[in-house]
Write a protein that holds these residues in place. Structure first.
Motif, short mmCIF file in Angstrom:
data_model
loop_
_atom_site.label_atom_id
_atom_site.label_comp_id
_atom_site.label_asym_id
_atom_site.label_seq_id
_atom_site.Cartn_x
_atom_site.Cartn_y
_atom_site.Cartn_z
N SER A 263 0.77 -1.29 0.04
CA SER A 263 0.26 -0.19 0.15
C SER A 263 0.96 1.32 -0.01
N GLY A 264 2.06 1.21 0.55
CA GLY A 264 2.70 2.26 0.77
C GLY A 264 3.84 2.46 -0.34
N HIS A 265 4.05 1.49 -1.28
CA HIS A 265 5.11 1.57 -2.26
C HIS A 265 5.00 2.63 -3.31
N ARG A 271 0.51 -0.81 -5.68
CA ARG A 271 -0.57 -0.48 -4.73
C ARG A 271 -1.82 -1.11 -5.45
N GLU A 272 -1.72 -1.35 -6.79
CA GLU A 272 -3.07 -2.17 -7.15
C GLU A 272 -2.98 -3.55 -6.77
N SER A 275 -4.70 -3.16 -3.29
CA SER A 275 -5.95 -3.21 -3.41
C SER A 275 -6.65 -4.48 -3.82
N SER A 276 -6.15 -5.11 -4.62
CA SER A 276 -6.53 -6.52 -5.06
C SER A 276 -6.71 -7.63 -3.78
N ILE A 277 -5.59 -7.63 -3.20
CA ILE A 277 -5.59 -8.45 -1.89
C ILE A 277 -6.54 -7.90 -0.86
N GLY A 278 -6.51 -6.67 -0.59
CA GLY A 278 -7.55 -6.25 0.31
C GLY A 278 -9.06 -6.31 -0.16
#
Length: 357
Positions: A263-265, A271-272, A275-278
């Motif tokens: 998320s912080g990269h 970051r995509e 989002s997918s894992i989340g």
């Protein structure tokens, strides 16, 4: 369609047309035959495969097996998870476990097959489709291949021994694939170690001709024989191009820490991935991470045994029925997971899954 019109395709003795077979010179041809479902593996398909593959393994009628799928959409979209959900919702958990036991039996048979086992992995190859193909001795992908283990989005985990392959992929590439469920093209499948050669989809008849002459041909030899458009290197792989941030972010055993790194990269693709894992089941993500770490020191057979131990725990967890509902039944793509995030999944919960709890 095969140009060899002399082939006679028929079900295995005592089975229906879910899978059909033919003898093509020295080749035993097996074709998954449920094209309306992209050849999803129901229990009848699994039982048929086990019987015929066992017969061919122990006899002299064929020297090698070639697996493909009917229709033009792909080899196999996976297991029949909607039927499994119905069993779980009806309280028939053992029915689901019996299905997995039979399916993993076929996967183990493929992995230890005593003759060359060639998988034509054109089009969609997902979930259970990986189990009947990627453990073979010669795995052929094409420019149309879409290979994925997307189970975390339905509240399950990458099974069919797939974590053994992913755990032995270069760096953390397998971890990325396992947690995100991302679909891979042919070049990525080569990098991951789930395929041996990338050939043009229209080269199938040429491939069969080569195999009739030499059942034990290698991927490199097949690429040379086919010529134009064939590849057995990793050129054009998205995974290879993005390996730096993948290896950086996915190291370690804490899914929450991995998600925070992504998320912080600074890299948008990282970051995509976050989002997918989340969007996936936090329980599934946490258990899958533990499972792939354990699989790094296991054989295919040991990973399949681990899969069978995990299956009952997932069948009883609410996220499985909910994930299948959201993705495949109601298709609203709005699952209501048990946990709000992977940070809420305790270590004790993760370990309980490996005890069947």
């Amino acid at each position: 369609m095969d140009k060899n019109e002399d082939l006679v395709w028929a079900p295995a003795p005592g089975h229906g047309p879910e899978v059909v077979y033919a003898v093509d010179g020295p080749l035993g041809r097996a074709r998954l035959n449920r094209p309306r479902t992209i050849n999803a593996l129901d229990r009848a398909s699994i039982d048929s495969l086990f019987q015929q593959l066992t017969t061919w393994a122990g006899g002299d009628s064929v020297s090698a097996v070639v697996l493909d799928g009917a229709g033009d959409r792909g080899l196999c979209a996976g297991g029949d998870v909607r039927a499994l959900r119905e069993s779980v919702l009806a309280g028939r958990h053992e029915e689901a476990v019996d299905y997995w036991r039979a399916e993993y039996g076929v996967n183990a048979l493929v992995a230890d097959y005593p003759k060359p086992y060639v998988a034509w992995m054109d089009g969609i190859v997902m979930g259970g489709g990986v189990g009947v193909s990627a453990h073979g001795s010669l795995r052929v992908v094409t420019e149309r291949t879409q290979l994925a283990m997307p189970e975390t989005i339905i509240g399950f985990f990458p099974d069919v021994g797939g974590l053994q392959l992913l755990a032995h992929a270069p760096g953390q590439l397998g971890t990325h694939v396992a947690l995100t469920g991302t679909a891979l093209g042919g070049a990525d499948a080569l990098v991951l170690g789930a395929a041996d050669v990338l050939l043009p989809a229209d080269a199938k008849e040429q491939v069969l001709g080569v195999l009739r002459e030499d059942c034990a041909v290698s991927g490199d030899e097949l690429a040379t024989a086919v010529g134009s458009g064939a590849r057995h290197s990793s050129g054009g792989s998205w995974l290879e191009e993005n390996r730096a941030w993948i290896d950086e972010c996915y190291v370690g055993d804490d899914a929450g820490v991995i998600l925070a790194r992504l998320s912080g990269h600074a890299e948008p693709a990282a970051r995509e991935a976050a989002s997918s894992i989340g969007a996936r089941s936090p329980h599934s993500v946490a258990v899958t991470l533990e499972a792939i770490r354990r699989a790094a020191s296991m054989t295919v057979g040991q990973v399949l045994a681990q899969d069978l131990a995990l299956g009952p725990a997932f069948a009883r967890h609410p996220d499985f029925a909910e994930g299948v509902r959201a993705q495949l039944v109601d298709k609203d793509r709005r699952p209501r997971w048990t946990h709000a995030s992977v940070a809420d999944v305790s270590r004790a919960e993760v370990l309980r899954a490996f005890d069947g709890g």
